[in-house]
Enzyme design. Structure first.
Site, short mmCIF file in Angstrom:
data_model
loop_
_atom_site.label_atom_id
_atom_site.label_comp_id
_atom_site.label_asym_id
_atom_site.label_seq_id
_atom_site.Cartn_x
_atom_site.Cartn_y
_atom_site.Cartn_z
CD GLN A 169 -2.84 1.16 2.40
OE1 GLN A 169 -2.38 1.27 3.53
NE2 GLN A 169 -4.13 1.01 2.17
N GLY A 170 0.52 2.22 -0.84
CA GLY A 170 1.20 3.50 -0.89
C GLY A 170 0.23 4.61 -0.57
CB SER A 222 0.92 6.38 5.48
OG SER A 222 -0.27 5.89 6.06
CD GLU A 268 -6.42 -1.42 6.43
OE1 GLU A 268 -5.27 -1.88 6.48
OE2 GLU A 268 -6.67 -0.22 6.31
CD GLU A 288 -5.28 7.78 19.09
OE1 GLU A 288 -4.86 7.49 20.22
OE2 GLU A 288 -4.92 7.15 18.05
#
Length: 392
Positions: free
Chosen positions: A126-127, A129, A244, A375
């Site tokens: 995954q790209g 963040s 996800e 959070e």
């Protein structure tokens, strides 16, 4: 919701249990590196060749087309049998990229990628963040400009899990100059062999280097690799994250119950410093009982979750509730086992098979970040489920 399994469900459970009993690997998964990635590919290939890959994927895309409840049964039986954990180098391909392509991809993208994902031929990473765009994903800066029939990408991503083993990447980039926040983003398929991609490994507290910082220097990606539409990448990315957060961790939700049972057995044979068995300590026994009750509640809520998924077709924001519950319960169990084992718990060389409880303890902290921090999950619950006013 009816929790009585149908005859078809019971038959599926019996067949899954029998096959897993006879086919789980005889050797433990290597701790990390290329050997671990190859182990994961081989296991996925075995599932594929024996007709167990993509239990709930539609048949037209190579799956079994079975109800979600049977996918959950499969996860339960895998946990019971001690089968390889599904959160490995195949995870992003199976739980992120595949479902996203089914929902948003072109026919050509589906035809090429889905068979390779199911068979273990293609690993994905995954790209999303970036160094300054983790929880606040909408502030990402990695950008691309159109040059003929290609996008030319420059920038960097971080926490690229298993990127060094991946064949493809789900990459979220900014394609509209001057755009802000959620606008002007595009979700693209990035071939990880493309010139201009480089990686720097990040060593974690788990003792491995399975995450990376990834750099893009004039990386050319065909426009045909855009999933969804140019500029609508936020919508596509939310589909990815909903899978996800909604269904991607169901296996972990159900495996918790087996880990609690293992912890109870551990308490029955482990002696404390005073020589008594841990299970004889009323405080420890009480905490184990409460955690087991929580895992039973999580199991019931999991079936409620997949029942709603069957009705709506989309996991929705309630997956954030489940992720918070599983995260908290997993941490509570790990803390309790640490107390039971004492100094023995501190021995850890990065090998999950050799030190499973220490690994699970460390992973319980990762779990509060992976897939969106706790959070962020609370913010989703407050905003989308409780409809509370946003803080100013």
């Amino acid at each position: 919701m009816d929790l009585v399994f149908s005859e078809a469900d019971l038959d599926f459970r019996a067949r899954a249990r029998s096959w897993l009993r006879d086919n789980i690997p005889a050797t433990a998964r290597p701790a990390h590196g290329a050997a671990a990635a190859q182990f994961d590919r081989d296991w996925q290939r075995r599932l594929y060749e024996h007709g167990w890959a993509g239990v709930n994927w539609p048949q037209e895309f190579g799956g079994l087309g079975l109800p979600e409840v049977q996918q959950v049964i499969w996860y339960e039986e895998c946990a019971r049998a001690g089968a390889p954990n599904y959160i490995n180098t195949t995870y992003v391909a199976l739980m992120h990229a595949g479902p996203t392509l089914i929902a948003c991809g072109t026919e050509a993208q589906k035809a090429f990628h889905l068979p390779r994902i199911l068979s273990g031929e293609s690993l994905w990473c995954q790209g999303f963040s970036e160094p300054n765009a983790g929880s606040d994903l909408a502030s990402l800066k990695t950008s691309a400009v159109v040059d003929g029939d290609h996008l030319v990408v420059n920038g960097s991503k971080t926490w690229t899990t298993d990127g060094q083993h991946a064949d493809f990447q789900e990459l979220l980039i900014r394609t509209e100059p001057g755009s802000q926040r959620h606008r002007g983003l595009t979700w693209v398929i990035c071939d990880m062999t493309t010139p201009g991609i480089s990686m720097t490994p990040i060593r974690t507290m788990l003792g491995d280097e399975h995450v990376n910082t990834t750099f893009y220097d004039d990386v050319r990606i065909p426009l045909a690799n855009v999933v969804g539409e140019m500029g609508s990448g936020w919508k596509t990315a939310m589909s990815t994250l909903s899978f996800e957060r909604g269904t991607g961790f169901i296996g972990d939700q159900l495996a918790l119950y087996e880990r609690v049972n293992q912890a109870i057995e551990l308490a029955r044979r482990t002696r404390l410093e005073d020589g008594s068995l841990a299970i004889e300590d009323s405080a420890i026994a009480s905490r184990l009982a409460l955690i087991k009750a929580d895992t039973l509640a999580i199991r019931a809520m999991t079936f409620a979750q997949i029942s709603e998924l069957q009705r709506s077709g989309n996991p929705g924001p309630k997956g954030s509730v489940m992720k918070l519950l599983v995260t908290g319960t997993s941490k509570a169990l790990s803390h309790l086992v640490a107390e039971i084992l004492g100094w023995e718990f501190m021995a850890f060389n990065g090998d999950r098979a050799e030190h499973p409880w220490t690994y699970e303890y460390l992973w319980s902290w990762v779990y509060t970040i992976a897939g969106g921090t706790s959070e962020i999950q609370r913010e989703i619950i407050a905003d989308q489920l409780l409809e509370l006013p946003r803080a100013r």
